[in-house]
Design a protein around this motif. Sequence first.
Motif, PDB file in Angstrom:
ATOM      1  N   ALA A  48       0.831  -1.206   0.000  1.00 44.32           N
ATOM      2  CA  ALA A  48       0.000   0.000   0.000  1.00 44.32           C
ATOM      3  C   ALA A  48       0.860   1.248   0.000  1.00 44.32           C
ATOM      4  CB  ALA A  48      -0.931  -0.002   1.213  1.00 44.32           C
ATOM      5  N   CYS A  49       1.896   1.266   0.836  1.00 44.00           N
ATOM      6  CA  CYS A  49       2.788   2.431   0.886  1.00 44.00           C
ATOM      7  C   CYS A  49       3.506   2.640  -0.438  1.00 44.00           C
ATOM      8  CB  CYS A  49       3.798   2.255   2.021  1.00 44.00           C
ATOM      9  SG  CYS A  49       3.041   2.279   3.660  1.00 44.00           S
TER      10      CYS A  49
ATOM     11  N   ALA B 258      -5.876  14.819 -11.129  1.00 42.34           N
ATOM     12  CA  ALA B 258      -5.643  14.499  -9.716  1.00 42.34           C
ATOM     13  C   ALA B 258      -6.812  13.723  -9.139  1.00 42.34           C
ATOM     14  CB  ALA B 258      -5.403  15.775  -8.926  1.00 42.34           C
ATOM     15  N   VAL B 259      -8.021  14.066  -9.559  1.00 41.13           N
ATOM     16  CA  VAL B 259      -9.204  13.328  -9.101  1.00 41.13           C
ATOM     17  C   VAL B 259      -9.161  11.888  -9.609  1.00 41.13           C
ATOM     18  CG1 VAL B 259     -11.713  13.120  -9.361  1.00 41.13           C
ATOM     19  CG2 VAL B 259     -10.683  15.339  -8.822  1.00 41.13           C
ATOM     20  N   ILE B 260      -8.772  11.716 -10.864  1.00 38.97           N
ATOM     21  CA  ILE B 260      -8.666  10.361 -11.427  1.00 38.97           C
ATOM     22  C   ILE B 260      -7.634   9.546 -10.652  1.00 38.97           C
ATOM     23  CG2 ILE B 260      -7.997   9.035 -13.468  1.00 38.97           C
ATOM     24  CD1 ILE B 260      -9.090  11.314 -15.173  1.00 38.97           C
ATOM     25  N   ASP B 261      -6.500  10.171 -10.364  1.00 36.75           N
ATOM     26  CA  ASP B 261      -5.461   9.471  -9.592  1.00 36.75           C
ATOM     27  C   ASP B 261      -5.957   9.117  -8.195  1.00 36.75           C
ATOM     28  OD1 ASP B 261      -3.757   9.685 -11.729  1.00 36.75           O
ATOM     29  OD2 ASP B 261      -2.775  11.497 -10.998  1.00 36.75           O
TER      30      ASP B 261
ATOM     31  N   ALA C 151      -6.430   5.469  -6.506  1.00 38.25           N
ATOM     32  CA  ALA C 151      -5.793   5.112  -5.237  1.00 38.25           C
ATOM     33  C   ALA C 151      -6.815   4.603  -4.230  1.00 38.25           C
ATOM     34  CB  ALA C 151      -5.052   6.324  -4.678  1.00 38.25           C
ATOM     35  N   VAL C 152      -7.991   5.211  -4.193  1.00 34.07           N
ATOM     36  CA  VAL C 152      -9.047   4.769  -3.272  1.00 34.07           C
ATOM     37  C   VAL C 152      -9.477   3.345  -3.600  1.00 34.07           C
ATOM     38  CG1 VAL C 152     -11.471   5.095  -2.664  1.00 34.07           C
ATOM     39  CG2 VAL C 152      -9.908   7.048  -2.654  1.00 34.07           C
ATOM     40  N   LYS C 153      -9.634   3.062  -4.892  1.00 32.50           N
ATOM     41  CA  LYS C 153     -10.039   1.706  -5.282  1.00 32.50           C
ATOM     42  C   LYS C 153      -8.992   0.683  -4.870  1.00 32.50           C
ATOM     43  CE  LYS C 153     -12.805   3.157  -9.268  1.00 32.50           C
ATOM     44  NZ  LYS C 153     -12.940   3.109 -10.760  1.00 32.50           N
TER      45      LYS C 153
ATOM     46  N   GLN D 211      -6.965   3.656   8.666  1.00 29.46           N
ATOM     47  CA  GLN D 211      -6.483   5.040   8.723  1.00 29.46           C
ATOM     48  C   GLN D 211      -5.919   5.465   7.379  1.00 29.46           C
ATOM     49  OE1 GLN D 211      -3.472   5.764  11.666  1.00 29.46           O
ATOM     50  NE2 GLN D 211      -3.257   7.931  11.145  1.00 29.46           N
ATOM     51  N   ILE D 212      -5.112   4.627   6.767  1.00 32.42           N
ATOM     52  CA  ILE D 212      -4.542   4.957   5.455  1.00 32.42           C
ATOM     53  C   ILE D 212      -5.643   5.054   4.414  1.00 32.42           C
ATOM     54  CG2 ILE D 212      -3.034   4.116   3.622  1.00 32.42           C
ATOM     55  CD1 ILE D 212      -1.239   2.918   5.735  1.00 32.42           C
ATOM     56  N   TYR D 213      -6.574   4.117   4.464  1.00 29.67           N
ATOM     57  CA  TYR D 213      -7.684   4.120   3.512  1.00 29.67           C
ATOM     58  C   TYR D 213      -8.536   5.384   3.692  1.00 29.67           C
ATOM     59  CZ  TYR D 213     -12.101   2.702   1.347  1.00 29.67           C
ATOM     60  OH  TYR D 213     -13.252   2.647   0.594  1.00 29.67           O
ATOM     61  N   ASN D 214      -8.797   5.744   4.937  1.00 33.19           N
ATOM     62  CA  ASN D 214      -9.617   6.919   5.230  1.00 33.19           C
ATOM     63  C   ASN D 214      -8.906   8.207   4.798  1.00 33.19           C
ATOM     64  OD1 ASN D 214     -12.036   8.108   6.546  1.00 33.19           O
ATOM     65  ND2 ASN D 214     -10.494   9.016   7.899  1.00 33.19           N
ATOM     66  N   GLU D 215      -7.597   8.259   4.982  1.00 35.19           N
ATOM     67  CA  GLU D 215      -6.844   9.438   4.536  1.00 35.19           C
ATOM     68  C   GLU D 215      -6.925   9.614   3.026  1.00 35.19           C
ATOM     69  OE1 GLU D 215      -2.936   8.828   6.000  1.00 35.19           O
ATOM     70  OE2 GLU D 215      -3.403   9.482   8.060  1.00 35.19           O
ATOM     71  N   GLN D 216      -6.925   8.505   2.306  1.00 34.28           N
ATOM     72  CA  GLN D 216      -7.044   8.596   0.856  1.00 34.28           C
ATOM     73  C   GLN D 216      -8.446   9.033   0.440  1.00 34.28           C
ATOM     74  OE1 GLN D 216      -4.434   8.383  -1.237  1.00 34.28           O
ATOM     75  NE2 GLN D 216      -5.910   9.128  -2.741  1.00 34.28           N
TER      76      GLN D 216
END
Length: 227
Positions: A8-9, A162-165, A169-171, A185-190
């Motif tokens: 993920a990182c 940037a929205v597409i990126d 990343a969220v997916k 936490q990482i998922y929520n930050e994204q």
Amino acid sequence: MPVNLKPACLFIAIILLAARVQAQETSFIKDINYPYLEKLIATAKKNYPEVKARQSQVAAAKGLYNATAFSWLDVLTASYIYSPQTSINISQPTIFKGYQIAISLNIGQLFSRPGTIRQAKETYKVAQYQQAEYMLSLEAQVKRFYFAFLEAQAELRLRSNAVIDAESAVKQLKYAFQKGETTFQIYNEQLNSLYNQNSFKVQAELATFTAKTNLEELLGTKLEDVK
């Protein structure tokens, strides 16, 4: 079971690096079309109401100057007197009979006429100078608004990418989170990053439409109508 954060990182690092590269490559300078810009300037000079007002002021000043320059005859006044052949005027006897023409000269107007003409000429010049100054100002304003529009478009492209990126990343992080390969936490930050990028995109859209409206105000027509 330990959570493996390396994939993920690594993915996030790749996304950020791609975004930075993309930001460096985004520029509106390559979008400048100078022949098209000249068409925009010509359209503004043709359609903008203030241009027509300046032209009318010049025409009025020119007409006043021409009328003043050819008004020398105003200092002369012509009249005629008719004395019948058979009449006798005892109180004011006249030698000539019939029609007599009299011409009078207004000395005051004669001496003031050159100054009046010079004043009208200078007024005409001032109107011409003001028109030329406004044309230069209008041309510069069209350029500024055109460049601002291109800048807004470039910013919008950047924000859209940037929205597409961020969506990608969220997916990926959602899939990694479901598999237990990353933390919430990482998922929520994204997710928050995606929200922010969408907000930036909306602001860029507003800036683009505002820049387009400002430019069209000077053109007096839709931007799409200028070919």
